[in-house]
Motif scaffolding. Structure first.
Motif, PDB file in Angstrom:
ATOM      1  N   MET A 139       0.855  -1.189   0.000  1.00  0.00           N
ATOM      2  CA  MET A 139       0.000   0.000   0.000  1.00  0.00           C
ATOM      3  C   MET A 139       0.893   1.241   0.000  1.00  0.00           C
ATOM      4  O   MET A 139       1.991   1.220   0.534  1.00  0.00           O
ATOM      5  CB  MET A 139      -0.909   0.015   1.231  1.00  0.00           C
ATOM      6  CG  MET A 139      -1.844  -1.165   1.350  1.00  0.00           C
ATOM      7  SD  MET A 139      -3.093  -1.256   0.042  1.00  0.00           S
ATOM      8  CE  MET A 139      -4.091   0.148   0.421  1.00  0.00           C
ATOM      9  N   THR A 140       0.433   2.294  -0.597  1.00  0.00           N
ATOM     10  CA  THR A 140       1.180   3.547  -0.631  1.00  0.00           C
ATOM     11  C   THR A 140       0.333   4.667  -0.034  1.00  0.00           C
ATOM     12  O   THR A 140      -0.892   4.567   0.002  1.00  0.00           O
ATOM     13  CB  THR A 140       1.566   3.917  -2.075  1.00  0.00           C
ATOM     14  OG1 THR A 140       0.378   4.010  -2.857  1.00  0.00           O
ATOM     15  CG2 THR A 140       2.492   2.881  -2.690  1.00  0.00           C
ATOM     16  N   PRO A 141       0.957   5.738   0.432  1.00  0.00           N
ATOM     17  CA  PRO A 141       0.193   6.846   1.002  1.00  0.00           C
ATOM     18  C   PRO A 141      -0.753   7.459  -0.028  1.00  0.00           C
ATOM     19  O   PRO A 141      -0.445   7.533  -1.208  1.00  0.00           O
ATOM     20  CB  PRO A 141       1.266   7.866   1.388  1.00  0.00           C
ATOM     21  CG  PRO A 141       2.544   7.132   1.395  1.00  0.00           C
ATOM     22  CD  PRO A 141       2.395   5.976   0.469  1.00  0.00           C
ATOM     23  N   ASN A 142      -1.898   7.859   0.439  1.00  0.00           N
ATOM     24  CA  ASN A 142      -2.871   8.564  -0.386  1.00  0.00           C
ATOM     25  C   ASN A 142      -3.306   9.780   0.421  1.00  0.00           C
ATOM     26  O   ASN A 142      -4.262   9.721   1.188  1.00  0.00           O
ATOM     27  CB  ASN A 142      -4.063   7.657  -0.699  1.00  0.00           C
ATOM     28  CG  ASN A 142      -5.091   8.345  -1.577  1.00  0.00           C
ATOM     29  OD1 ASN A 142      -4.926   9.492  -1.954  1.00  0.00           O
ATOM     30  ND2 ASN A 142      -6.150   7.647  -1.888  1.00  0.00           N
ATOM     31  N   LEU A 143      -2.578  10.853   0.277  1.00  0.00           N
ATOM     32  CA  LEU A 143      -2.834  12.053   1.054  1.00  0.00           C
ATOM     33  C   LEU A 143      -3.705  13.010   0.264  1.00  0.00           C
ATOM     34  O   LEU A 143      -3.470  13.253  -0.913  1.00  0.00           O
ATOM     35  CB  LEU A 143      -1.510  12.726   1.424  1.00  0.00           C
ATOM     36  CG  LEU A 143      -0.515  11.833   2.156  1.00  0.00           C
ATOM     37  CD1 LEU A 143       0.791  12.580   2.356  1.00  0.00           C
ATOM     38  CD2 LEU A 143      -1.083  11.357   3.476  1.00  0.00           C
ATOM     39  N   ARG A 144      -4.695  13.548   0.926  1.00  0.00           N
ATOM     40  CA  ARG A 144      -5.600  14.492   0.271  1.00  0.00           C
ATOM     41  C   ARG A 144      -5.765  15.729   1.155  1.00  0.00           C
ATOM     42  O   ARG A 144      -5.786  15.631   2.369  1.00  0.00           O
ATOM     43  CB  ARG A 144      -6.977  13.876   0.051  1.00  0.00           C
ATOM     44  CG  ARG A 144      -6.987  12.746  -0.941  1.00  0.00           C
ATOM     45  CD  ARG A 144      -8.426  12.290  -1.145  1.00  0.00           C
ATOM     46  NE  ARG A 144      -8.501  11.233  -2.127  1.00  0.00           N
ATOM     47  CZ  ARG A 144      -8.708  11.440  -3.417  1.00  0.00           C
ATOM     48  NH1 ARG A 144      -8.858  12.657  -3.881  1.00  0.00           N
ATOM     49  NH2 ARG A 144      -8.780  10.427  -4.250  1.00  0.00           N
ATOM     50  N   GLU A 145      -5.925  16.830   0.515  1.00  0.00           N
ATOM     51  CA  GLU A 145      -6.279  18.059   1.213  1.00  0.00           C
ATOM     52  C   GLU A 145      -7.801  18.062   1.386  1.00  0.00           C
ATOM     53  O   GLU A 145      -8.524  17.420   0.634  1.00  0.00           O
ATOM     54  CB  GLU A 145      -5.875  19.284   0.374  1.00  0.00           C
ATOM     55  CG  GLU A 145      -4.391  19.413   0.147  1.00  0.00           C
ATOM     56  CD  GLU A 145      -3.651  19.845   1.390  1.00  0.00           C
ATOM     57  OE1 GLU A 145      -4.225  20.598   2.194  1.00  0.00           O
ATOM     58  OE2 GLU A 145      -2.497  19.419   1.562  1.00  0.00           O
ATOM     59  N   ARG A 146      -8.279  18.795   2.371  1.00  0.00           N
ATOM     60  CA  ARG A 146      -9.721  18.911   2.551  1.00  0.00           C
ATOM     61  C   ARG A 146     -10.293  19.682   1.363  1.00  0.00           C
ATOM     62  O   ARG A 146      -9.951  20.833   1.117  1.00  0.00           O
ATOM     63  CB  ARG A 146     -10.035  19.629   3.848  1.00  0.00           C
ATOM     64  CG  ARG A 146     -11.526  19.858   4.034  1.00  0.00           C
ATOM     65  CD  ARG A 146     -11.815  20.512   5.327  1.00  0.00           C
ATOM     66  NE  ARG A 146     -11.906  19.447   6.327  1.00  0.00           N
ATOM     67  CZ  ARG A 146     -12.218  19.668   7.586  1.00  0.00           C
ATOM     68  NH1 ARG A 146     -12.428  20.877   8.017  1.00  0.00           N
ATOM     69  NH2 ARG A 146     -12.294  18.659   8.425  1.00  0.00           N
ATOM     70  N   ASN A 147     -11.128  19.006   0.613  1.00  0.00           N
ATOM     71  CA  ASN A 147     -11.743  19.619  -0.564  1.00  0.00           C
ATOM     72  C   ASN A 147     -13.123  18.992  -0.733  1.00  0.00           C
ATOM     73  O   ASN A 147     -13.237  17.811  -1.038  1.00  0.00           O
ATOM     74  CB  ASN A 147     -10.886  19.352  -1.806  1.00  0.00           C
ATOM     75  CG  ASN A 147     -11.455  19.976  -3.058  1.00  0.00           C
ATOM     76  OD1 ASN A 147     -12.609  20.408  -3.093  1.00  0.00           O
ATOM     77  ND2 ASN A 147     -10.656  20.016  -4.098  1.00  0.00           N
ATOM     78  N   PRO A 148     -14.184  19.764  -0.550  1.00  0.00           N
ATOM     79  CA  PRO A 148     -15.537  19.216  -0.663  1.00  0.00           C
ATOM     80  C   PRO A 148     -15.804  18.515  -2.001  1.00  0.00           C
ATOM     81  O   PRO A 148     -16.571  17.560  -2.058  1.00  0.00           O
ATOM     82  CB  PRO A 148     -16.434  20.439  -0.501  1.00  0.00           C
ATOM     83  CG  PRO A 148     -15.618  21.412   0.280  1.00  0.00           C
ATOM     84  CD  PRO A 148     -14.191  21.180  -0.171  1.00  0.00           C
ATOM     85  N   ALA A 149     -15.150  18.925  -3.053  1.00  0.00           N
ATOM     86  CA  ALA A 149     -15.362  18.305  -4.364  1.00  0.00           C
ATOM     87  C   ALA A 149     -14.827  16.870  -4.399  1.00  0.00           C
ATOM     88  O   ALA A 149     -15.294  16.049  -5.187  1.00  0.00           O
ATOM     89  CB  ALA A 149     -14.700  19.138  -5.457  1.00  0.00           C
ATOM     90  N   ASP A 150     -13.862  16.548  -3.539  1.00  0.00           N
ATOM     91  CA  ASP A 150     -13.266  15.208  -3.503  1.00  0.00           C
ATOM     92  C   ASP A 150     -13.891  14.299  -2.447  1.00  0.00           C
ATOM     93  O   ASP A 150     -13.503  13.149  -2.313  1.00  0.00           O
ATOM     94  CB  ASP A 150     -11.766  15.306  -3.199  1.00  0.00           C
ATOM     95  CG  ASP A 150     -10.989  15.951  -4.323  1.00  0.00           C
ATOM     96  OD1 ASP A 150     -11.471  15.926  -5.469  1.00  0.00           O
ATOM     97  OD2 ASP A 150      -9.898  16.472  -4.038  1.00  0.00           O
ATOM     98  N   ARG A 151     -14.870  14.793  -1.705  1.00  0.00           N
ATOM     99  CA  ARG A 151     -15.419  14.051  -0.570  1.00  0.00           C
ATOM    100  C   ARG A 151     -15.962  12.672  -0.954  1.00  0.00           C
ATOM    101  O   ARG A 151     -15.640  11.679  -0.314  1.00  0.00           O
ATOM    102  CB  ARG A 151     -16.502  14.867   0.118  1.00  0.00           C
ATOM    103  CG  ARG A 151     -17.076  14.181   1.338  1.00  0.00           C
ATOM    104  CD  ARG A 151     -17.997  15.130   2.100  1.00  0.00           C
ATOM    105  NE  ARG A 151     -18.786  14.453   3.099  1.00  0.00           N
ATOM    106  CZ  ARG A 151     -18.332  14.020   4.260  1.00  0.00           C
ATOM    107  NH1 ARG A 151     -17.054  14.186   4.566  1.00  0.00           N
ATOM    108  NH2 ARG A 151     -19.119  13.422   5.123  1.00  0.00           N
ATOM    109  N   ALA A 152     -16.771  12.577  -1.966  1.00  0.00           N
ATOM    110  CA  ALA A 152     -17.364  11.284  -2.342  1.00  0.00           C
ATOM    111  C   ALA A 152     -16.278  10.266  -2.711  1.00  0.00           C
ATOM    112  O   ALA A 152     -16.335   9.108  -2.296  1.00  0.00           O
ATOM    113  CB  ALA A 152     -18.349  11.460  -3.487  1.00  0.00           C
ATOM    114  N   GLN A 153     -15.285  10.701  -3.477  1.00  0.00           N
ATOM    115  CA  GLN A 153     -14.192   9.803  -3.857  1.00  0.00           C
ATOM    116  C   GLN A 153     -13.385   9.385  -2.631  1.00  0.00           C
ATOM    117  O   GLN A 153     -13.005   8.221  -2.493  1.00  0.00           O
ATOM    118  CB  GLN A 153     -13.288  10.458  -4.897  1.00  0.00           C
ATOM    119  CG  GLN A 153     -12.112   9.598  -5.323  1.00  0.00           C
ATOM    120  CD  GLN A 153     -12.525   8.326  -6.040  1.00  0.00           C
ATOM    121  OE1 GLN A 153     -13.550   8.273  -6.701  1.00  0.00           O
ATOM    122  NE2 GLN A 153     -11.728   7.284  -5.891  1.00  0.00           N
ATOM    123  N   SER A 154     -13.146  10.316  -1.734  1.00  0.00           N
ATOM    124  CA  SER A 154     -12.388  10.004  -0.519  1.00  0.00           C
ATOM    125  C   SER A 154     -13.120   8.972   0.341  1.00  0.00           C
ATOM    126  O   SER A 154     -12.514   8.024   0.841  1.00  0.00           O
ATOM    127  CB  SER A 154     -12.138  11.272   0.295  1.00  0.00           C
ATOM    128  OG  SER A 154     -11.322  12.159  -0.426  1.00  0.00           O
TER     129      SER A 154
END
Length: 56
Positions: A13-28
């Motif tokens: 597994m590799t890191p999957n870092l995301r910034e808080r972004n409402p547009a990405d919420r469903a995918q996250s």
């Protein structure tokens, strides 16, 4: 003040870092729900509480 994250990425597994972004919420949320349960508790091995807490 510490604002970092610590994590372990077993079995390729590799890191999957995301910034808080409402547009990405469903995918996250989809990605979080599909994280595989590890083979052992990363801290306590086979005796850890991870499997009592991890609900799929």
């Amino acid at each position: 003040m510490f604002h970092g994250n610590t994590g372990a990425y077993p079995e390729g597994m590799t890191p999957n870092l995301r910034e808080r972004n409402p547009a990405d919420r469903a995918q996250s949320i989809h990605e979080i729900r599909n994280v595989p349960v590890p083979g052992t508790d990363p801290v306590y091995g086979n005796e850890g509480l991870l499997f009592y807490k991890w609900v799929k």
